[in-house]
Design a protein around this motif. Structure first.
Motif, PDB file in Angstrom:
ATOM      1  N   LYS A  56       0.876  -1.172   0.000  1.00 55.52           N
ATOM      2  CA  LYS A  56       0.000   0.000   0.000  1.00 55.52           C
ATOM      3  C   LYS A  56       0.911   1.220   0.000  1.00 55.52           C
ATOM      4  CE  LYS A  56      -3.943  -0.092   2.836  1.00 55.52           C
ATOM      5  NZ  LYS A  56      -4.572  -0.218   4.172  1.00 55.52           N
ATOM      6  N   THR A  86     -10.278   7.268   4.404  1.00 49.63           N
ATOM      7  CA  THR A  86      -9.453   7.307   3.192  1.00 49.63           C
ATOM      8  C   THR A  86      -8.033   6.843   3.491  1.00 49.63           C
ATOM      9  OG1 THR A  86     -10.802   9.146   2.374  1.00 49.63           O
ATOM     10  CG2 THR A  86      -8.721   8.746   1.239  1.00 49.63           C
ATOM     11  N   LYS A  89      -7.983   3.050   4.089  1.00 52.33           N
ATOM     12  CA  LYS A  89      -8.269   2.282   2.875  1.00 52.33           C
ATOM     13  C   LYS A  89      -7.048   2.192   1.958  1.00 52.33           C
ATOM     14  CE  LYS A  89     -11.388   2.095  -1.089  1.00 52.33           C
ATOM     15  NZ  LYS A  89     -12.537   2.726  -1.756  1.00 52.33           N
ATOM     16  N   HIS A  90      -6.343   3.312   1.783  1.00 51.37           N
ATOM     17  CA  HIS A  90      -5.297   3.374   0.757  1.00 51.37           C
ATOM     18  C   HIS A  90      -3.859   3.412   1.273  1.00 51.37           C
ATOM     19  CE1 HIS A  90      -8.244   3.963  -2.399  1.00 51.37           C
ATOM     20  NE2 HIS A  90      -8.788   4.955  -1.724  1.00 51.37           N
ATOM     21  N   TYR A  91      -3.671   3.621   2.587  1.00 51.00           N
ATOM     22  CA  TYR A  91      -2.318   3.885   3.100  1.00 51.00           C
ATOM     23  C   TYR A  91      -2.030   3.105   4.376  1.00 51.00           C
ATOM     24  CZ  TYR A  91      -2.687   8.091   0.182  1.00 51.00           C
ATOM     25  OH  TYR A  91      -2.851   8.962  -0.863  1.00 51.00           O
ATOM     26  N   THR A 163      -6.935  11.189  -1.878  1.00 52.23           N
ATOM     27  CA  THR A 163      -7.641  10.557  -2.991  1.00 52.23           C
ATOM     28  C   THR A 163      -6.794  10.607  -4.260  1.00 52.23           C
ATOM     29  OG1 THR A 163      -9.748  11.172  -1.992  1.00 52.23           O
ATOM     30  CG2 THR A 163      -9.787  10.605  -4.339  1.00 52.23           C
ATOM     31  N   GLY A 166      -4.002   8.070  -3.484  1.00 50.02           N
ATOM     32  CA  GLY A 166      -4.541   6.779  -3.083  1.00 50.02           C
ATOM     33  C   GLY A 166      -5.246   6.041  -4.202  1.00 50.02           C
ATOM     34  N   GLU A 167      -5.944   6.775  -5.067  1.00 54.23           N
ATOM     35  CA  GLU A 167      -6.662   6.163  -6.184  1.00 54.23           C
ATOM     36  C   GLU A 167      -5.878   6.253  -7.491  1.00 54.23           C
ATOM     37  OE1 GLU A 167     -10.599   7.865  -6.236  1.00 54.23           O
ATOM     38  OE2 GLU A 167     -11.085   7.016  -4.266  1.00 54.23           O
TER      39      GLU A 167
END
Length: 181
Positions: A56, A86, A89-91, A163, A166-167
């Protein structure tokens, strides 16, 4: 007459106390709200170990104990439910005390506190020598630098940045293009 005057304050006190007792004995209402999500902070070594099982991106909050804006980010930005969701979820989220004295070994290299800089060598490396607190550093899944972002960031702004990286929007468009969307 004097007896009546003495009795009135005693009655008032009695009703005040009994009313207070009644009021405090009522249970608080039960709500269905679940507690807001909070960021799962790790050390950089813990994040590096987790990267081996599940890669990640990494978000690093570089702070100092004396920094007022760092404390404000902790209390307002990093407690925001949307920010926390957020990040989680992503980090992998890391807290790094820029003035920490403990050595940190990362990818076979040991970083120590540098008294000349009055900062930890890892913080100096992550911030490219531009020591500004707070700073938020973003690393990709291979622990390569995406960017350091110096200064206090409010919840709506950091949510956009989280975002963007992360995306993986940063792979398809510039920050300016992303902001216009």
């Amino acid at each position: 007459m004097i007896r009546k005057l003495l009795l009135l304050p005693l009655l008032a006190l009695y009703f005040t106390i009994s009313g207070f007792t009644f009021y405090t004995s009522i249970p608080a209402p039960v709500t269905d709200k679940t507690p807001a999500e909070s960021i799962k902070w790790l050390t950089i070594e813990e994040a590096a170990a987790k990267m081996k099982q599940k890669p990640k991106k990494i978000l690093i909050d570089v702070y100092t104990d004396w920094c007022g804006w760092c404390k404000k980010m902790d209390k307002s930005t990093f407690t925001d439910p949307k920010v926390a969701a957020t990040v989680n979820k992503h980090y992998y989220a890391v807290k790094l005390d820029a003035e920490g004295k403990e050595p940190i070994t990362l990818n076979g290299q040991t970083y120590k506190y540098n008294p000349q800089y009055r900062a930890h060598e890892l913080a100096v490396a992550l911030l490219n020598g531009q020591m500004s607190y707070p700073s938020t550093v973003y690393l990709d899944e291979e622990m390569k630098m995406l960017t350091p972002v110096p200064g206090y960031i409010d919840a709506p702004t950091i949510t956009k940045i989280l975002t963007y990286f992360g995306e993986n929007h940063h792979k398809r468009m510039t920050w300016q293009e992303f902001e216009k969307k």
